[in-house]
Design an enzyme around this catalytic site. Structure first.
Site, PDB file in Angstrom:
ATOM      1  N   HIS A   1      -1.396   0.813   7.145  1.00  0.00           N
ATOM      2  CA  HIS A   1      -2.013   1.044   5.840  1.00  0.00           C
ATOM      3  C   HIS A   1      -1.822   2.503   5.429  1.00  0.00           C
ATOM      4  O   HIS A   1      -1.974   3.420   6.235  1.00  0.00           O
ATOM      5  CB  HIS A   1      -3.507   0.723   5.847  1.00  0.00           C
TER       6      HIS A   1
ATOM      7  N   CYS B   1       0.822  -1.214   0.000  1.00  0.00           N
ATOM      8  CA  CYS B   1       0.000   0.000   0.000  1.00  0.00           C
ATOM      9  C   CYS B   1       0.855   1.263   0.000  1.00  0.00           C
ATOM     10  O   CYS B   1       0.429   2.299  -0.517  1.00  0.00           O
ATOM     11  CB  CYS B   1      -0.953   0.008   1.186  1.00  0.00           C
TER      12      CYS B   1
ATOM     13  N   ASN C   1      -7.564   5.257  -2.355  1.00  0.00           N
ATOM     14  CA  ASN C   1      -7.242   4.175  -1.427  1.00  0.00           C
ATOM     15  C   ASN C   1      -7.130   2.879  -2.217  1.00  0.00           C
ATOM     16  O   ASN C   1      -8.088   2.469  -2.886  1.00  0.00           O
ATOM     17  CB  ASN C   1      -8.343   4.075  -0.361  1.00  0.00           C
TER      18      ASN C   1
END
Length: 231
Positions: A136, A31, A151
């Site tokens: 994250h 991520c 995202n």
């Protein structure tokens, strides 16, 4: 995955659809890589690029620890795993910050720092933010005066809309902070232009937020005819 957002996909009652946006979706624990590329709107960093930065930072940290010799503290530090990347590919804030600084001269700064408090009173004047919680990473990015939540756990960027007495972005940042997300403001003016569509990455990395791709993890919808036949 991020919190419930005040963002929403485009609908027929909203302005005409924008151009396609660059949007990497989640792979493994990458991520951090996806966050940077979605922020910059192009395939600028690979996992290998960030791993090289992590290795260089590890070497610098070990060198500093050994300046006073092989002390007990240094020995303990040397026996630990890297603090800049783990086995699954999750990168530290130091790696993400160094990557932006090295290539584009952009800086990541914690919005809670005293010098950034006034900036956060009018966040719409900025160009991008990076968010982190529980390992994250994702970003908020302004494109053509419209803010988007990008995202990698979502199938497409989500348009941030106004909420109550606050601008959409102000409301979003307030909600994130109250939900224990750390907000980093991206400072600098050497932002690259969005990458041309289908250049340097798979075509599927460019998406139309008005018509996001179907989530492969969601069950397929069956037509009435198919359902009737199944009965």
């Amino acid at each position: 995955r991020g919190p419930t957002l005040s963002a929403s996909p485009l609908s027929s009652s909203q302005p005409p659809r924008m151009v396609y946006l660059y949007h990497e979706r989640q792979e493994a624990a990458l991520c951090g890589q996806h966050c940077l590329n979605n922020l910059l709107q192009g395939p600028h960093f690979t996992a290998g690029d960030l791993a090289d930065i992590a290795t260089a930072l590890d070497q610098q940290e070990r060198k500093l620890m050994l300046e006073a010799g092989m002390t007990a503290e240094a020995r303990a530090f040397m026996s630990e795993d890297s603090s800049n990347v783990d086995a699954s590919g999750n990168f530290s804030i130091q790696v993400l910050s160094q990557a932006l600084q090295n290539v584009f001269g952009l800086a990541l700064e914690d919005s809670r720092r005293p010098e950034n408090r006034s900036l956060m009173q009018s966040p719409d004047a900025q160009t991008g933010f990076v968010l982190n919680r529980h390992s994250h990473w994702y970003c908020l990015r302004k494109l053509n005066n419209q803010w988007w939540s990008c995202n990698s756990t979502q199938m497409a960027p989500e348009r941030i809309t106004s909420s109550g007495n606050f601008s959409g972005l102000s409301s979003e940042l307030r909600n994130l902070a109250s939900d224990n997300w750390t907000v980093f403001v991206v400072k600098g003016d050497r932002w690259p232009q969005p990458a041309p569509r289908n250049q340097g990455a798979p075509p599927s990395n460019w998406v139309d937020p008005a018509s996001p791709p179907r989530d492969p993890n969601e069950p397929a919808e069956f037509s009435g005819a198919t359902t009737a036949a199944a009965r």
